[in-house]
Design a protein around this motif. Structure first.
Motif: not given
Ligand code: NDP
Length: 401
Positions: A88-90, A95-96, A99-101, A116-117
């Motif tokens: 779930g975290l990945l 997720d497209p 845009d910001t993590v 991954a981000a």
């Protein structure tokens, strides 16, 4: 200029960084939309955030925590989709639609989602310093190769970032005339306590930081000054300087968040009240400046700014970090892993405060050198170092049981 609305994934939403980020975001409903919120086991807090904010996704550890979140969402008619665990975290980190993590998970658990981000080319706001300590150059290579935008949230690194020219490159600080980075440290709650009393301090005393309100792990790290050690490694990795060009300066007021010294003798500093909402606001809408909710700095009330050298005898963890940085290879991974094991044991009342540094030193020494050229190598070294630290811990505290 019309700026597009940023879609945020908040890793570690239920923690201290998560809380400060949501506070800033709530002040700018026209600028930010929350796409995903993640927690580990604190399903209660995650539920209350999701019922209020209604993100597209919520992530929580699998099993009971996930079942509980799903049950309440169904009962409340909340349409947030629940994802579980690392998968779930990945998913939300890449997720497209976002845009910001914001990387606000604590410890090495943040490595894979944060990486991954980065690999997905996001704007990544990095509070979680442990991934950079563990995966150093692999992490920074991934930033460059994937066109990710890495913005530091740690107040010290954010301050350094603000004191560098906007077009700096991590390979080019010397050409820009940077001589040193001066990393400020409050010295934590035990800065002036007689050294002989340190062995008796409790987890609650260690978590009562004089200037900052933070999660328990980083609070203990601040009390041992391992936090500054991890930040030293983080600074070297972020800004491409060796440890010899990063000096730790104890500054009890925590008003100067760090400084950059240039060859012409100029020293640029970033000042502000000690409140994480300032670096968070700075990075969230960078390069635009937005309101953070932080009180203006009242210099007359501050009155004076003091500085002193960091005492590495009182704070051996800082020395261990300098040594691990110089040794390279797996030493920083072992340092970080052993620190997480030791801090956890201290918080559980199994290990004394002054035994934390000893356990870390023994783990790093026993771990020895190991090549690290892939993320798998990092994960393997991390597992091995945790295992070694765990058995050293058992041997140490077994006698007291
Ligand atoms: P907290 O302990 O307050 O919050 C940690 C967050 O990470 C929580 O959301 C927690 O979920 C989640 N989490 C914990 N373990 C896991 C796991 N195994 N998998 C997924 N999520 C997990 O920490 P802080 O907010 O204080 O710190 C977060 C990071 O930011 C740290 O790396 C710290 O060094 C750094 N930092 C923090 C600052 C601060 O002011 N707090 C300042 C600068 C840097 P749950 O609540 O469900 O347990």
């Amino acid at each position: 200029m019309i700026r597009s609305v940023r879609s945020l994934t908040l890793l570690g939403a239920t923690g201290s960084i998560g809380k400060s980020t949501l506070d800033v975001v709530a002040r700018h409903p026209d600028r930010f939309r929350i796409h995903a919120l993640t927690a580990h086991r604190n399903s209660e807090r995650l539920i209350s955030l999701c019922l209020r904010i209604a993100p597209r996704f919520a992530v929580v550890e699998g099993g009971d925590a996930a079942r509980e979140v799903q049950r309440v969402f169904r009962a409340e008619g909340c349409r947030t989709e629940v994802l579980e665990g690392l998968q779930g975290l990945l998913q939300v980190a890449t997720d497209p639609e976002s845009d910001t993590v914001v990387a606000g998970i604590v410890g090495g658990a943040g490595l894979l989602p944060t990486l991954a981000a980065v690999q997905a080319g996001k704007r990544v706001l990095l509070a979680n310093k442990e991934p950079l300590v563990m995966a150093g150059s692999l992490f920074m290579d991934a930033v460059r190769e994937n066109g990710a935008e890495l913005l530091p949230l740690d107040s010290e690194h954010n301050a350094v970032f603000q004191c560098l020219p906007g077009n700096f490159s991590r390979d080019g600080l010397t050409e820009l005339g940077v001589r040193r980075i001066l990393l400020t440290a409050s010295g934590g709650p035990f800065r002036d306590l007689p050294v002989e009393t340190l062995s008796a301090v409790t987890p609650d005393q260690a978590c009562a930081h004089p200037n900052w309100s933070m999660g328990r792990k980083i609070s203990v790290d601040s009390a041992t000054m391992m936090n500054k050690g991890l930040e030293l490694i983080e600074a070297c990795r972020l800004f491409g300087l060796p440890g010899s060009r990063v000096e730790v300066v104890v500054h009890p007021q925590s008003v100067i968040h760090s400084m950059v010294e240039y060859v012409d003798g100029s020293v640029l500093a970033q000042l502000g009240n000690p409140d994480m909402r300032t670096p968070i606001a700075h990075a969230l809408d960078y390069p635009a400046r937005i309101e953070s909710g932080v009180e203006p700095l009242d210099l007359f009330r501050v009155g004076r700014l003091d500085f002193q050298a960091a005492d590495q005898d009182r704070f051996p963890c800082l020395r261990l970090a300098y040594e691990a940085l110089a040794e390279g290879g797996g030493a920083c991974i072992a340092l970080n892993a052993a620190n997480e094991v030791a801090v956890d044991a201290f918080l559980q009342g199994r290990l004394g405060f002054t035994d934390i540094a000893g356990l870390i030193a023994d783990t790093v020494e026993g771990f020895g050198a190991c090549p690290v050229s892939s993320v798998d190598d990092v994960l393997l070294a991390d597992r091995e170092a945790r295992r070694l630290a765990g058995s050293l811990l058992d041997a140490l505290v077994g006698g007291h049981a």
